[in-house]
Scaffold this active site. Sequence first.
Site, PDB file in Angstrom:
ATOM      1  N   ARG A  36       0.842  -1.165  -0.163  1.00 61.32           N
ATOM      2  CA  ARG A  36       0.115   0.310  -0.007  1.00 61.32           C
ATOM      3  C   ARG A  36       0.718   1.145   0.098  1.00 61.32           C
ATOM      4  O   ARG A  36       0.651   2.258  -0.641  1.00 61.32           O
ATOM      5  CB  ARG A  36      -1.051  -0.092   1.049  1.00 61.32           C
ATOM      6  CG  ARG A  36      -1.867   1.157   1.409  1.00 61.32           C
ATOM      7  CD  ARG A  36      -2.675   1.453   0.062  1.00 61.32           C
ATOM      8  NE  ARG A  36      -3.879   0.848   0.068  1.00 61.32           N
ATOM      9  CZ  ARG A  36      -5.065   1.263   0.454  1.00 61.32           C
ATOM     10  NH1 ARG A  36      -5.080   2.472   0.897  1.00 61.32           N
ATOM     11  NH2 ARG A  36      -6.078   0.545   0.196  1.00 61.32           N
ATOM     12  N   MET A  42     -12.886   5.794  -3.560  1.00 63.53           N
ATOM     13  CA  MET A  42     -13.473   4.755  -2.583  1.00 63.53           C
ATOM     14  C   MET A  42     -12.535   4.129  -1.861  1.00 63.53           C
ATOM     15  O   MET A  42     -12.764   2.998  -1.352  1.00 63.53           O
ATOM     16  CB  MET A  42     -14.455   4.098  -3.442  1.00 63.53           C
ATOM     17  CG  MET A  42     -15.543   4.544  -4.010  1.00 63.53           C
ATOM     18  SD  MET A  42     -16.457   5.669  -3.073  1.00 63.53           S
ATOM     19  CE  MET A  42     -17.460   4.356  -2.026  1.00 63.53           C
ATOM     20  N   ARG A  43     -11.432   4.675  -1.413  1.00 59.35           N
ATOM     21  CA  ARG A  43     -10.348   4.203  -0.663  1.00 59.35           C
ATOM     22  C   ARG A  43      -9.821   5.167   0.468  1.00 59.35           C
ATOM     23  O   ARG A  43      -9.850   6.388   0.248  1.00 59.35           O
ATOM     24  CB  ARG A  43      -8.916   3.883  -1.601  1.00 59.35           C
ATOM     25  CG  ARG A  43      -9.263   2.813  -2.475  1.00 59.35           C
ATOM     26  CD  ARG A  43      -7.999   2.312  -3.243  1.00 59.35           C
ATOM     27  NE  ARG A  43      -8.339   1.548  -4.065  1.00 59.35           N
ATOM     28  CZ  ARG A  43      -8.271   0.188  -4.000  1.00 59.35           C
ATOM     29  NH1 ARG A  43      -8.060  -0.163  -2.805  1.00 59.35           N
ATOM     30  NH2 ARG A  43      -8.483  -0.637  -5.045  1.00 59.35           N
ATOM     31  N   LEU A  74      -7.136   7.030   2.486  1.00 61.63           N
ATOM     32  CA  LEU A  74      -5.766   7.334   2.033  1.00 61.63           C
ATOM     33  C   LEU A  74      -5.307   7.254   3.476  1.00 61.63           C
ATOM     34  O   LEU A  74      -5.588   7.686   4.556  1.00 61.63           O
ATOM     35  CB  LEU A  74      -5.989   8.819   1.600  1.00 61.63           C
ATOM     36  CG  LEU A  74      -6.296   9.195   0.366  1.00 61.63           C
ATOM     37  CD1 LEU A  74      -6.674  10.680   0.088  1.00 61.63           C
ATOM     38  CD2 LEU A  74      -5.269   8.821  -0.693  1.00 61.63           C
ATOM     39  N   ASN A  81     -12.150  16.147   0.798  1.00 57.25           N
ATOM     40  CA  ASN A  81     -13.156  14.988   0.734  1.00 57.25           C
ATOM     41  C   ASN A  81     -14.298  15.523   0.867  1.00 57.25           C
ATOM     42  O   ASN A  81     -14.725  16.356   1.497  1.00 57.25           O
ATOM     43  CB  ASN A  81     -12.819  13.750   1.585  1.00 57.25           C
ATOM     44  CG  ASN A  81     -13.668  12.798   1.122  1.00 57.25           C
ATOM     45  OD1 ASN A  81     -13.655  12.191   0.094  1.00 57.25           O
ATOM     46  ND2 ASN A  81     -14.303  11.976   2.450  1.00 57.25           N
ATOM     47  N   HIS A 107     -18.447  13.955   1.529  1.00 62.19           N
ATOM     48  CA  HIS A 107     -19.061  12.712   2.222  1.00 62.19           C
ATOM     49  C   HIS A 107     -20.503  13.070   2.242  1.00 62.19           C
ATOM     50  O   HIS A 107     -20.952  14.166   2.791  1.00 62.19           O
ATOM     51  CB  HIS A 107     -18.579  12.535   3.635  1.00 62.19           C
ATOM     52  CG  HIS A 107     -19.254  11.432   4.132  1.00 62.19           C
ATOM     53  ND1 HIS A 107     -18.650  10.051   3.950  1.00 62.19           N
ATOM     54  CD2 HIS A 107     -20.108  11.271   4.974  1.00 62.19           C
ATOM     55  CE1 HIS A 107     -19.429   9.296   4.323  1.00 62.19           C
ATOM     56  NE2 HIS A 107     -20.505   9.812   5.350  1.00 62.19           N
ATOM     57  N   GLY A 109      -8.178   9.606   9.981  1.00 62.81           N
ATOM     58  CA  GLY A 109      -9.387   8.721   9.972  1.00 62.81           C
ATOM     59  C   GLY A 109     -10.147   8.616   9.086  1.00 62.81           C
ATOM     60  O   GLY A 109      -9.832   9.164   8.044  1.00 62.81           O
ATOM     61  N   LYS A 150     -27.347  16.565  -5.319  1.00 59.03           N
ATOM     62  CA  LYS A 150     -27.589  17.867  -5.742  1.00 59.03           C
ATOM     63  C   LYS A 150     -27.129  18.834  -5.005  1.00 59.03           C
ATOM     64  O   LYS A 150     -26.419  19.921  -5.470  1.00 59.03           O
ATOM     65  CB  LYS A 150     -29.053  18.045  -6.068  1.00 59.03           C
ATOM     66  CG  LYS A 150     -29.628  18.512  -7.399  1.00 59.03           C
ATOM     67  CD  LYS A 150     -30.969  18.598  -7.381  1.00 59.03           C
ATOM     68  CE  LYS A 150     -31.178  19.956  -7.963  1.00 59.03           C
ATOM     69  NZ  LYS A 150     -32.873  20.339  -7.915  1.00 59.03           N
ATOM     70  N   ALA A 151     -27.154  18.881  -3.801  1.00 57.96           N
ATOM     71  CA  ALA A 151     -26.169  19.575  -2.944  1.00 57.96           C
ATOM     72  C   ALA A 151     -24.706  19.472  -3.000  1.00 57.96           C
ATOM     73  O   ALA A 151     -24.101  20.511  -2.708  1.00 57.96           O
ATOM     74  CB  ALA A 151     -26.919  19.437  -1.531  1.00 57.96           C
TER      75      ALA A 151
HETATM   76  C1  GRF Z   1     -20.863  10.996  -3.675  1.00 56.63           C
HETATM   77  O1  GRF Z   1     -22.000  10.837  -3.157  1.00 56.63           O
HETATM   78  C2  GRF Z   1     -19.756  11.330  -2.703  1.00 56.63           C
HETATM   79  O2  GRF Z   1     -20.331  12.272  -1.474  1.00 56.63           O
HETATM   80  C3  GRF Z   1     -19.157  10.079  -2.105  1.00 56.63           C
HETATM   81  O3  GRF Z   1     -19.215   9.346  -3.374  1.00 56.63           O
HETATM   82  C4  GRF Z   1     -20.271   9.908  -4.418  1.00 56.63           C
HETATM   83  C5  GRF Z   1     -19.295  10.155  -5.696  1.00 56.63           C
HETATM   84  O4  GRF Z   1     -20.250  10.376  -6.707  1.00 56.63           O
HETATM   85  N1  GRF Z   1     -17.971  10.163  -1.550  1.00 56.63           N
HETATM   86  P1  GRF Z   1     -19.665  11.040  -7.931  1.00 56.63           P
HETATM   87  O5  GRF Z   1     -18.563  10.066  -8.670  1.00 56.63           O
HETATM   88  O6  GRF Z   1     -18.931  12.139  -7.804  1.00 56.63           O
HETATM   89  O7  GRF Z   1     -20.770  11.333  -8.976  1.00 56.63           O
END
Ligand code: GRF
Length: 208
Positions: A73, A98-99, A101, A115, A117, A151, A180-181
């Site tokens: 890694r 999706m990993r 860091l 990031n 979320h 974390g 959307k938000a």
């Molecule tokens: C989003 O919901 C983001 O908050 C999460 O993964 C999703 C990624 O969507 N971390 P996209 O690839 O930007 O369409």
Amino acid sequence: MNLFKKKRTPKLAFLISGRGSNMSAVLSAIAAKKLNAEAVCVFSDVKSAGGLKVAKQNNIPAHSFSPKDFSSREEYESKLARVISDSGAEWVICAGYMRILKKTFIDYFPNRILNIHPSLLPSFPGLRAQQQAIDYGVTTSGCTIHLVDYGMDTGPIIMQSPVPVHADDDERSLSVRILKAEHETYWQAIQKVTENTFQVVDRKVVFV
Ligand code: GRF
């Protein structure tokens, strides 16, 4: 002193794993001149990620390799850090990467990794945040943009947007509303940290 000195344009690298709709939204804000920034690099750990096509369409240099291509890694993250620094990027924008860091990468870009979320952190960190919100029964969720620390979804918060959760929502309908938000919030959070000076004090982002 030249009062008309042109503003520096912050250079962004994107880390993605999928369709990259958040990255596209930030690129649109740049194109619309709402956000002063330049995308200099896109990286995906998934070679088939749709977001790599978006990079190509926008003439942004794109790279893809997977941790599986490396013996550890640390080796993967060192290579990734080199690719990003060589691009000249000053900020790393995780947009559906999706990993988690690790230290090897994070220490290259202290307080320069963002990031997004899909919940109001610290509620519902980790995977399937929208389903977690529905399962808990909250009536408001939303999205959070934060600095990346060691974390998982724990870093200092830069900006949040609330989104209502309706009684008949399922994971999909809530995800669409939150997304959307996300698209409207991410570029504003990038603007906030790139145009202002901040420090992290007691785990909080403090603008000075
Ligand atoms: C989003 O919901 C983001 O908050 C999460 O993964 C999703 C990624 O969507 N971390 P996209 O690839 O930007 O369409």
